[in-house]
Write a protein that holds these residues in place. Structure first.
Motif, mmCIF file in Angstrom:
data_model
loop_
_atom_site.group_PDB
_atom_site.id
_atom_site.type_symbol
_atom_site.label_atom_id
_atom_site.label_comp_id
_atom_site.label_asym_id
_atom_site.label_seq_id
_atom_site.Cartn_x
_atom_site.Cartn_y
_atom_site.Cartn_z
ATOM 1 N N GLN A 195 -28.906 -39.079 31.129
ATOM 2 C CA GLN A 195 -27.913 -38.360 31.929
ATOM 3 C C GLN A 195 -27.059 -39.341 32.721
ATOM 4 O O GLN A 195 -27.446 -40.483 32.963
ATOM 5 C CB GLN A 195 -28.611 -37.371 32.873
ATOM 6 C CG GLN A 195 -29.504 -36.368 32.163
ATOM 7 C CD GLN A 195 -28.778 -35.600 31.071
ATOM 8 O OE1 GLN A 195 -27.698 -35.054 31.294
ATOM 9 N NE2 GLN A 195 -29.362 -35.566 29.873
ATOM 10 N N SER A 196 -25.914 -38.852 33.155
ATOM 11 C CA SER A 196 -24.989 -39.694 33.917
ATOM 12 C C SER A 196 -25.570 -39.996 35.294
ATOM 13 O O SER A 196 -26.429 -39.265 35.817
ATOM 14 C CB SER A 196 -23.638 -39.002 34.068
ATOM 15 O OG SER A 196 -23.768 -37.822 34.867
ATOM 16 N N LEU A 197 -25.086 -41.088 35.875
ATOM 17 C CA LEU A 197 -25.549 -41.463 37.209
ATOM 18 C C LEU A 197 -25.173 -40.396 38.232
ATOM 19 O O LEU A 197 -25.946 -40.104 39.157
ATOM 20 C CB LEU A 197 -24.943 -42.818 37.602
ATOM 21 C CG LEU A 197 -25.337 -43.372 38.974
ATOM 22 C CD1 LEU A 197 -26.833 -43.561 39.063
ATOM 23 C CD2 LEU A 197 -24.606 -44.678 39.247
ATOM 24 N N ARG A 198 -24.000 -39.798 38.062
ATOM 25 C CA ARG A 198 -23.570 -38.742 38.978
ATOM 26 C C ARG A 198 -24.535 -37.567 38.937
ATOM 27 O O ARG A 198 -24.913 -37.011 39.974
ATOM 28 C CB ARG A 198 -22.157 -38.301 38.595
ATOM 29 C CG ARG A 198 -21.520 -37.325 39.565
ATOM 30 C CD ARG A 198 -20.120 -36.976 39.090
ATOM 31 N NE ARG A 198 -19.399 -36.172 40.067
ATOM 32 C CZ ARG A 198 -18.174 -35.708 39.879
ATOM 33 N NH1 ARG A 198 -17.523 -36.009 38.751
ATOM 34 N NH2 ARG A 198 -17.591 -34.965 40.801
ATOM 35 N N PHE A 199 -24.934 -37.155 37.733
ATOM 36 C CA PHE A 199 -25.871 -36.043 37.592
ATOM 37 C C PHE A 199 -27.222 -36.389 38.192
ATOM 38 O O PHE A 199 -27.831 -35.571 38.895
ATOM 39 C CB PHE A 199 -26.029 -35.684 36.110
ATOM 40 C CG PHE A 199 -27.105 -34.662 35.843
ATOM 41 C CD1 PHE A 199 -26.844 -33.308 36.009
ATOM 42 C CD2 PHE A 199 -28.367 -35.055 35.447
ATOM 43 C CE1 PHE A 199 -27.840 -32.367 35.769
ATOM 44 C CE2 PHE A 199 -29.367 -34.123 35.215
ATOM 45 C CZ PHE A 199 -29.094 -32.769 35.367
ATOM 46 N N ALA A 225 -31.335 -35.579 42.058
ATOM 47 C CA ALA A 225 -32.355 -36.168 42.931
ATOM 48 C C ALA A 225 -32.160 -35.725 44.379
ATOM 49 O O ALA A 225 -33.123 -35.362 45.073
ATOM 50 C CB ALA A 225 -32.310 -37.696 42.829
ATOM 51 N N ALA A 226 -30.913 -35.721 44.855
ATOM 52 C CA ALA A 226 -30.653 -35.297 46.236
ATOM 53 C C ALA A 226 -31.017 -33.830 46.425
ATOM 54 O O ALA A 226 -31.616 -33.447 47.444
ATOM 55 C CB ALA A 226 -29.189 -35.536 46.586
ATOM 56 N N THR A 227 -30.677 -32.981 45.432
ATOM 57 C CA THR A 227 -31.000 -31.562 45.546
ATOM 58 C C THR A 227 -32.505 -31.340 45.525
ATOM 59 O O THR A 227 -33.037 -30.512 46.286
ATOM 60 C CB THR A 227 -30.328 -30.785 44.401
ATOM 61 O OG1 THR A 227 -28.925 -31.057 44.410
ATOM 62 C CG2 THR A 227 -30.557 -29.308 44.547
ATOM 63 N N ALA A 228 -33.213 -32.043 44.660
ATOM 64 C CA ALA A 228 -34.665 -31.885 44.580
ATOM 65 C C ALA A 228 -35.347 -32.337 45.871
ATOM 66 O O ALA A 228 -36.263 -31.675 46.374
ATOM 67 C CB ALA A 228 -35.207 -32.685 43.391
ATOM 68 N N VAL A 229 -34.880 -33.452 46.420
ATOM 69 C CA VAL A 229 -35.467 -33.924 47.677
ATOM 70 C C VAL A 229 -35.220 -32.928 48.795
ATOM 71 O O VAL A 229 -36.112 -32.619 49.599
ATOM 72 C CB VAL A 229 -34.894 -35.315 48.031
ATOM 73 C CG1 VAL A 229 -35.308 -35.720 49.438
ATOM 74 C CG2 VAL A 229 -35.384 -36.357 47.036
ATOM 75 N N ALA A 258 -23.278 -28.944 45.221
ATOM 76 C CA ALA A 258 -21.828 -29.075 45.031
ATOM 77 C C ALA A 258 -21.264 -30.222 45.858
ATOM 78 O O ALA A 258 -20.457 -31.033 45.363
ATOM 79 C CB ALA A 258 -21.141 -27.755 45.406
ATOM 80 N N VAL A 259 -21.703 -30.316 47.128
ATOM 81 C CA VAL A 259 -21.221 -31.406 47.974
ATOM 82 C C VAL A 259 -21.670 -32.755 47.429
ATOM 83 O O VAL A 259 -20.902 -33.731 47.387
ATOM 84 C CB VAL A 259 -21.713 -31.199 49.424
ATOM 85 C CG1 VAL A 259 -21.374 -32.415 50.276
ATOM 86 C CG2 VAL A 259 -21.082 -29.952 50.021
ATOM 87 N N SER A 260 -22.938 -32.838 46.984
ATOM 88 C CA SER A 260 -23.454 -34.097 46.418
ATOM 89 C C SER A 260 -22.686 -34.488 45.165
ATOM 90 O O SER A 260 -22.396 -35.670 44.938
ATOM 91 C CB SER A 260 -24.947 -33.961 46.106
ATOM 92 O OG SER A 260 -25.679 -33.686 47.264
ATOM 93 N N TRP A 261 -22.361 -33.480 44.335
ATOM 94 C CA TRP A 261 -21.591 -33.754 43.113
ATOM 95 C C TRP A 261 -20.220 -34.339 43.455
ATOM 96 O O TRP A 261 -19.777 -35.319 42.838
ATOM 97 C CB TRP A 261 -21.470 -32.474 42.316
ATOM 98 C CG TRP A 261 -20.724 -32.622 41.028
ATOM 99 C CD1 TRP A 261 -19.405 -32.392 40.791
ATOM 100 C CD2 TRP A 261 -21.281 -33.053 39.774
ATOM 101 N NE1 TRP A 261 -19.082 -32.646 39.483
ATOM 102 C CE2 TRP A 261 -20.207 -33.053 38.835
ATOM 103 C CE3 TRP A 261 -22.540 -33.426 39.363
ATOM 104 C CZ2 TRP A 261 -20.410 -33.415 37.511
ATOM 105 C CZ3 TRP A 261 -22.733 -33.786 38.042
ATOM 106 C CH2 TRP A 261 -21.678 -33.777 37.133
ATOM 107 N N LEU A 262 -19.564 -33.750 44.455
ATOM 108 C CA LEU A 262 -18.247 -34.248 44.837
ATOM 109 C C LEU A 262 -18.334 -35.626 45.480
ATOM 110 O O LEU A 262 -17.539 -36.530 45.170
ATOM 111 C CB LEU A 262 -17.590 -33.259 45.816
ATOM 112 C CG LEU A 262 -17.241 -31.877 45.239
ATOM 113 C CD1 LEU A 262 -16.690 -30.980 46.330
ATOM 114 C CD2 LEU A 262 -16.263 -31.991 44.084
ATOM 115 N N VAL A 263 -19.313 -35.800 46.383
ATOM 116 C CA VAL A 263 -19.451 -37.100 47.057
ATOM 117 C C VAL A 263 -19.826 -38.190 46.061
ATOM 118 O O VAL A 263 -19.284 -39.307 46.096
ATOM 119 C CB VAL A 263 -20.499 -36.996 48.181
ATOM 120 C CG1 VAL A 263 -20.805 -38.370 48.755
ATOM 121 C CG2 VAL A 263 -20.010 -36.069 49.277
ATOM 122 N N ALA A 264 -20.758 -37.872 45.143
ATOM 123 C CA ALA A 264 -21.142 -38.866 44.133
ATOM 124 C C ALA A 264 -19.952 -39.224 43.242
ATOM 125 O O ALA A 264 -19.760 -40.384 42.870
ATOM 126 C CB ALA A 264 -22.296 -38.338 43.295
#
Length: 450
Positions: free
Chosen positions: A12-16, A21-25, A178-184
């Motif tokens: 998977q891509s680094l962004r994904f 990982a951030a969402t799971a944590v 969604a925020v993590s996806w945009l920030v990443a």
């Protein structure tokens, strides 16, 4: 079976992966926080009810001891009160409870009085809704006071809070994802620009540089480092192209000379001095051989393939070279300086310096060896015309010859001093030229062997 999820994850891509990982944590943190929050809140509410039950029980005990209990007992905050005599009969109670059946049996009352701790009680057998927190206290004359309060409101509040948390956590996780996806994505945008810039760098765009982000972060350092690497590669490519061009130019002259001599000899064989022709061809062949050996030596040094490292006595090497060429020698008294290196390469260094000095010397060349601090210093001095200061670094470039050297037949190909510098630097040393007044002095410094 575990290898498949791991392989899928790595693909998977680094962004994904960062977003997942951030969402799971955060999901684990929210779940743990919600559990702790509900547990702490429930314990606090239970403790509050227990305090209220105990305070009401102490009030009833005081009123009973003073024979001031009203009949029926006044209910405060829906608190249930039963007052039992020595025989276990209910002698007084609040209107919201049974006056015939005690909430606690005789054995349970005894245990509750002895421990002094509240407990849960199912209120349904007593026609009371939900669980109860009940406590038994002892009064004078064998009187026992049972105080209880419904726990249903607290239980309902905890269930409501749990439902709110269960419903709100997915929404919060979706928002964070969604925020993590945009920030990443914004964080990795400079890397994407670097990738596109690197894809555009090719053989026809060697001078192109990668975009450098404004932020002074790790990506900025990466872009700067990559641009420096591209600069070094461009410089190395330019040197390589110049080397090929200069080598072709140097090879063309002797080959043209050999071809010309042979063509003339074959065109007029009856009047040709074949010995003179052979000597001329041999001279040009030796020139080609020296050029090929110098190029091979430079290629070996550029690849870092130096010979074996062993102790080399520079004084002994200088003494033998001076005897072979008939040169002057300057050796200080005491222990001779010894360096660690390849003897053949260092002899080539000294031979190239001596050959260069002999070509330009007016009458004398001297070799000197001494120890200077932690380095051994090797010098070759001539009394020739010298080299202007602005050209003393340029002569170490490959195929570089000054105009007066180019006009001489024995001027060489301009690789001697380049081999000297490359070899000395491979041994961790330095070399430079300085004014000898009159003449020129080549100074080589190599660290002493420990």
């Amino acid at each position: 079976m575990l290898a498949r999820p791991v392989t899928w994850w790595r693909r998977q891509s680094l962004r994904f992966r960062v977003t997942a990982a951030a969402t799971a944590v955060l999901a684990l943190a929210l779940a743990g926080s919600a559990y702790v929050f509900v547990a702490v809140l429930g314990e606090a509410l239970v403790r509050s009810i227990d305090d209220q039950v105990y305070q009401r029980g102490r009030e009833i005990v005081a009123l009973s001891d003073a024979n001031r209990l009203s009949d029926p007992v006044v209910s405060v905050d829906n608190t249930i009160v039963q007052v039992l005599d020595r025989d276990g009969r209910i002698v007084d109670a609040t209107p919201n409870t049974d006056r015939l059946v005690p909430l606690l049996s005789a054995q349970a009352r005894e245990a509750a009085v002895r421990t002094g701790e509240p407990d849960f009680l199912d209120g349904r057998p007593y026609a009371l809704p939900g669980p109860l927190r009940v406590r038994a206290l002892s009064a004078d004359r064998g009187v026992t006071v049972i105080v209880a309060r419904s726990f249903g409101e607290v239980e309902s509040s905890l269930v409501t809070i749990g439902h709110v948390l269960i419903a709100g956590m997915p929404l919060l996780l979706a928002l964070l994802a969604a925020v993590s996806w945009l920030v990443a994505g914004r964080t990795l945008r400079p890397i994407a620009l670097l990738r596109r810039g690197a894809a555009e760098v090719g053989a026809t765009a060697r001078s192109r540089r990668l975009p450098v982000p404004e932020a002074r972060d790790e990506v900025h350092a990466l872009a700067t480092t990559l641009n420096d690497m591209l600069g070094r590669l461009e410089e190395a490519d330019a040197r390589q192209r110049a080397l090929v061009s200069d080598a072709a130019h140097e090879l063309r002259s002797p080959l043209a000379s050999i071809r010309l001599q042979l063509e003339v000899a074959l065109s007029h064989p009856e009047g040709q001095d074949w010995k003179e022709t052979a000597e001329g061809v041999l001279e040009d062949t030796l020139r080609l051989s020296r050029l090929a050996e110098d190029l091979l030596a430079l290629a070996r040094l550029d690849e870092g393939r130096t010979g074996r490292r062993e102790p080399v006595d520079l004084a002994e090497m200088a003494r033998r070279t001076a005897e072979r060429y008939g040169l002057g020698l300057d050796l200080p008294p005491g222990a001779a300086p010894v360096v660690l290196g390849d003897a053949l390469d260092l002899r080539r260094v000294l031979a190239n310096l001596v050959d260069n000095a002999l070509r330009h010397a007016a009458s004398a060349v001297r070799i000197g060896v001494r120890a200077v601090g932690s380095a051994a210093e090797l010098t070759v001095t001539d009394d020739g015309p010298g080299i202007p200061p602005e050209d003393r670094e340029r002569v170490f470039d490959r195929f570089t010859r000054l105009d007066d050297a180019r006009s001489r037949d024995d001027g060489g190909a301009g690789l001697g001093l380049a081999i000297v510098r490359t070899t000395v630097e491979a041994h961790g040393g330095t070399v430079h030229l300085e004014d000898a007044s009159p003449g020129l002095r080549a100074v080589v410094r190599i660290p002493l062997a420990r």
